[in-house]
Design a protein around this motif. Structure first.
Motif, PDB file in Angstrom:
ATOM      1  N   PRO A  49     -12.990  -0.088 -42.430  1.00 18.44           N
ATOM      2  CA  PRO A  49     -13.200  -1.090 -41.376  1.00 18.44           C
ATOM      3  C   PRO A  49     -11.955  -1.894 -41.015  1.00 18.44           C
ATOM      4  O   PRO A  49     -11.873  -2.424 -39.908  1.00 18.44           O
ATOM      5  CB  PRO A  49     -14.278  -2.003 -41.951  1.00 18.44           C
ATOM      6  N   ALA A  54     -10.208   1.560 -36.621  1.00 18.04           N
ATOM      7  CA  ALA A  54     -11.487   0.858 -36.452  1.00 18.04           C
ATOM      8  C   ALA A  54     -11.383  -0.359 -35.542  1.00 18.04           C
ATOM      9  O   ALA A  54     -12.371  -1.073 -35.352  1.00 18.04           O
ATOM     10  CB  ALA A  54     -12.036   0.443 -37.817  1.00 18.04           C
ATOM     11  N   GLN A  55     -10.224  -0.591 -34.967  1.00 15.85           N
ATOM     12  CA  GLN A  55     -10.045  -1.744 -34.085  1.00 15.85           C
ATOM     13  C   GLN A  55     -10.828  -1.532 -32.789  1.00 15.85           C
ATOM     14  O   GLN A  55     -10.963  -0.404 -32.313  1.00 15.85           O
ATOM     15  CB  GLN A  55      -8.567  -1.960 -33.779  1.00 15.85           C
ATOM     16  N   PRO A  56     -11.323  -2.612 -32.180  1.00  8.73           N
ATOM     17  CA  PRO A  56     -12.083  -2.484 -30.934  1.00  8.73           C
ATOM     18  C   PRO A  56     -11.256  -1.851 -29.807  1.00  8.73           C
ATOM     19  O   PRO A  56     -10.038  -2.018 -29.751  1.00  8.73           O
ATOM     20  CB  PRO A  56     -12.437  -3.932 -30.572  1.00  8.73           C
ATOM     21  N   SER A  61     -15.846  -1.956 -27.020  1.00  9.36           N
ATOM     22  CA  SER A  61     -16.669  -1.106 -27.892  1.00  9.36           C
ATOM     23  C   SER A  61     -16.001  -0.968 -29.258  1.00  9.36           C
ATOM     24  O   SER A  61     -14.767  -0.966 -29.374  1.00  9.36           O
ATOM     25  CB  SER A  61     -16.916   0.269 -27.252  1.00  9.36           C
ATOM     26  N   GLN A  62     -16.833  -0.891 -30.275  1.00 11.52           N
ATOM     27  CA  GLN A  62     -16.364  -0.859 -31.662  1.00 11.52           C
ATOM     28  C   GLN A  62     -16.537   0.534 -32.244  1.00 11.52           C
ATOM     29  O   GLN A  62     -17.658   1.036 -32.308  1.00 11.52           O
ATOM     30  CB  GLN A  62     -17.164  -1.871 -32.495  1.00 11.52           C
ATOM     31  N   GLU A  64     -17.320   3.325 -34.853  1.00 10.07           N
ATOM     32  CA  GLU A  64     -18.196   3.246 -36.026  1.00 10.07           C
ATOM     33  C   GLU A  64     -18.461   4.642 -36.584  1.00 10.07           C
ATOM     34  O   GLU A  64     -18.325   5.641 -35.882  1.00 10.07           O
ATOM     35  CB  GLU A  64     -19.510   2.557 -35.670  1.00 10.07           C
TER      36      GLU A  64
END
Length: 122
Positions: A49, A54-56, A61-62, A64
């Motif tokens: 994470p 994993a950065q937006p 949007s994220q 995942e």
């Protein structure tokens, strides 16, 4: 070099899953942010994470874990491997299915990323 990247919820748990249950080797670990494991010529990047992966995104949007894209791990004894993994509480998305090319099943790593276990037809 070609590598596959999975976003994971916990790098240490993911390392344990891939090395202890699926026979991967730990190549490098960058603290809780990322690790690289390998099997044969295949390299899998496990991005936690706090990793840059994993950065937006610019739209908010994220990234995942999960989804349906997956890598295929060819095995010689699918049924017995499935039983071993079930005994370790590994989650499966389906039951073994058989087609003209062989048999397959989808299991999940600790973050919900799918792995296709495939045994070719004899």
């Amino acid at each position: 070099m070609i590598a596959f990247r999975y976003l994971v919820n916990d790098v240490d748990k993911s390392i344990a899953f891939y090395t202890e249950l699926l026979g991967f080797q730990l190549e490098q670990q960058f603290g809780p942010a990322m690790a690289i494991v390998s099997k044969g010529g295949f390299k899998l990047w496990l991005a936690g994470p706090i990793s840059s992966a994993a950065q937006p995104m610019p739209d908010g949007s994220q990234p995942e874990p999960g989804g349906w894209s997956r890598f295929v791990l060819q095995v010689s004894e699918l049924s017995s491997l499935v039983e071993q993994l079930k005994a370790k509480d590994v989650r499966f998305r389906n039951k073994i299915v058989t087609g003209p090319g062989g048999s397959q099943v989808l299991c999940e790593d600790p973050s919900g990323n799918p792995i296709e276990l495939f045994q070719p037809a004899v």
